[in-house]
Design an enzyme around this catalytic site. Sequence first.
Site, short mmCIF file in Angstrom:
data_model
loop_
_atom_site.label_atom_id
_atom_site.label_comp_id
_atom_site.label_asym_id
_atom_site.label_seq_id
_atom_site.Cartn_x
_atom_site.Cartn_y
_atom_site.Cartn_z
N GLY A 52 9.61 -0.07 -0.23
CA GLY A 52 9.16 -1.32 -0.82
C GLY A 52 9.79 -2.61 -0.30
O GLY A 52 9.54 -3.68 -0.84
N TRP A 54 9.23 -4.38 2.51
CA TRP A 54 8.25 -5.37 2.99
C TRP A 54 7.51 -5.99 1.80
O TRP A 54 7.24 -7.19 1.81
CB TRP A 54 7.24 -4.70 3.94
CG TRP A 54 7.71 -4.56 5.35
CD1 TRP A 54 8.98 -4.28 5.76
CD2 TRP A 54 6.92 -4.70 6.55
NE1 TRP A 54 9.02 -4.22 7.13
CE2 TRP A 54 7.78 -4.47 7.64
CE3 TRP A 54 5.58 -4.97 6.79
CZ2 TRP A 54 7.34 -4.52 8.96
CZ3 TRP A 54 5.13 -5.02 8.11
CH2 TRP A 54 6.00 -4.81 9.18
N ASP A 72 0.96 3.68 -0.26
CA ASP A 72 1.76 4.67 0.48
C ASP A 72 1.47 6.08 -0.07
O ASP A 72 1.02 6.24 -1.20
CB ASP A 72 3.26 4.37 0.34
CG ASP A 72 4.07 4.96 1.49
OD1 ASP A 72 4.58 4.18 2.33
OD2 ASP A 72 4.19 6.22 1.59
N ASP A 109 3.40 -1.07 8.25
CA ASP A 109 4.67 -0.55 8.81
C ASP A 109 4.61 0.98 8.73
O ASP A 109 5.63 1.65 8.72
CB ASP A 109 5.84 -1.10 7.97
CG ASP A 109 7.19 -0.90 8.64
OD1 ASP A 109 7.24 -0.85 9.88
OD2 ASP A 109 8.20 -0.80 7.92
N LYS A 149 2.85 -2.01 13.00
CA LYS A 149 3.83 -1.28 13.81
C LYS A 149 3.10 -0.37 14.81
O LYS A 149 2.13 0.31 14.45
CB LYS A 149 4.70 -0.41 12.91
CG LYS A 149 5.90 0.20 13.62
CD LYS A 149 6.32 1.54 13.07
CE LYS A 149 6.94 1.54 11.72
NZ LYS A 149 8.37 1.21 11.71
C1 LIG Z 1 8.91 3.06 7.88
S1 LIG Z 1 8.25 3.52 6.31
C2 LIG Z 1 7.81 1.95 5.65
C3 LIG Z 1 8.96 1.10 5.16
C4 LIG Z 1 8.49 -0.09 4.34
N1 LIG Z 1 7.78 -1.05 5.17
C5 LIG Z 1 9.63 -0.80 3.66
O1 LIG Z 1 9.88 -1.96 3.98
O2 LIG Z 1 10.25 -0.22 2.76
C6 LIG Z 1 6.71 4.22 6.74
C7 LIG Z 1 5.85 4.66 5.57
O3 LIG Z 1 4.52 4.99 6.04
C8 LIG Z 1 3.99 5.91 5.08
N2 LIG Z 1 2.78 6.59 5.60
C9 LIG Z 1 2.70 7.41 6.68
N3 LIG Z 1 1.46 7.91 6.81
C10 LIG Z 1 0.71 7.38 5.80
C11 LIG Z 1 -0.66 7.54 5.39
N4 LIG Z 1 -1.50 8.34 6.07
N5 LIG Z 1 -1.09 6.86 4.30
C12 LIG Z 1 -0.22 6.06 3.61
N6 LIG Z 1 1.09 5.86 3.94
C13 LIG Z 1 1.55 6.53 5.01
C14 LIG Z 1 5.16 6.87 4.84
O4 LIG Z 1 4.99 7.59 3.65
C15 LIG Z 1 6.36 5.90 4.83
O5 LIG Z 1 6.76 5.59 3.52
#
Ligand SMILES: C[S@@+](CC[C@H](N)C(=O)[O-])C[C@H]1O[C@@H](n2cnc3c(N)ncnc32)[C@H](O)[C@@H]1O
Length: 195
Positions: A52, A54, A72, A109, A149
């Site tokens: 969370g 971002w 997410d 992200d 990203k």
């Molecule tokens: C690097 S983390 C994001 C960090 C976030 N921006 C923050 O500031 O806390 C990447 C996220 O992408 C989510 N994710 C990956 N594939 C996904 C999908 N198909 N649908 C939804 N979320 C996804 C993962 O569950 C993970 O929580």
Amino acid sequence: MRLSEAKRDHYRKLARKQGFRSRAAYKLLQLNKKYNFLAEGNRVLDLGASPGGWSQAASDAIGEKGFVMAVDLRPVNVNRQNIGAIKGNVFDDKTLLDIGDGFDVVLSDMAPHMTGVWEHDQMRQENLARRASEIALRTLKPGGSFICKVFDGEGIVELVRDLRKGFDFVNMTKPKASRRESSELYVVCKGRHVN
Ligand SMILES: C[S@@+](CC[C@H](N)C(=O)[O-])C[C@H]1O[C@@H](n2cnc3c(N)ncnc32)[C@H](O)[C@@H]1O
């Protein structure tokens, strides 16, 4: 301690001190400082929002008249009036229906669960970036912005070429808070064309 570890540690400590859910928040703050895409009252879609950081940084920038829709696979437990959360997979149609449209900014992200096999991880990251682009093109208001990203590699050349057809401005960048040895980059797109 290596420089990259020290940097990660620095942002982790800062996040704890300033109440951000993740150190990733500083990547968004640095991107926004440079490209200025978040404004007061904006409606923001945050794809891959957990835990969370971002969403919190965007929520601060858009103020109480704005709104962040955080999406997410995992829960996003940020309790603020201007943040709503959807637990779902961006590849599911049901999630897209729940998301709605009319956003000023779409953020992604999203990252796959890393296996350590570069070709495999890169392909899955590319699929996520492609899906985020589709969602952005579908849900953004004219003039809106998209930040996503990507991993540095062959696939991004084609993605950037496609995005240039939909936006006035497209640029690749790497914020300071992103580790230098990580292949992650961000595509910043502004000025969604009117269809
Ligand atoms: C690097 S983390 C994001 C960090 C976030 N921006 C923050 O500031 O806390 C990447 C996220 O992408 C989510 N994710 C990956 N594939 C996904 C999908 N198909 N649908 C939804 N979320 C996804 C993962 O569950 C993970 O929580």
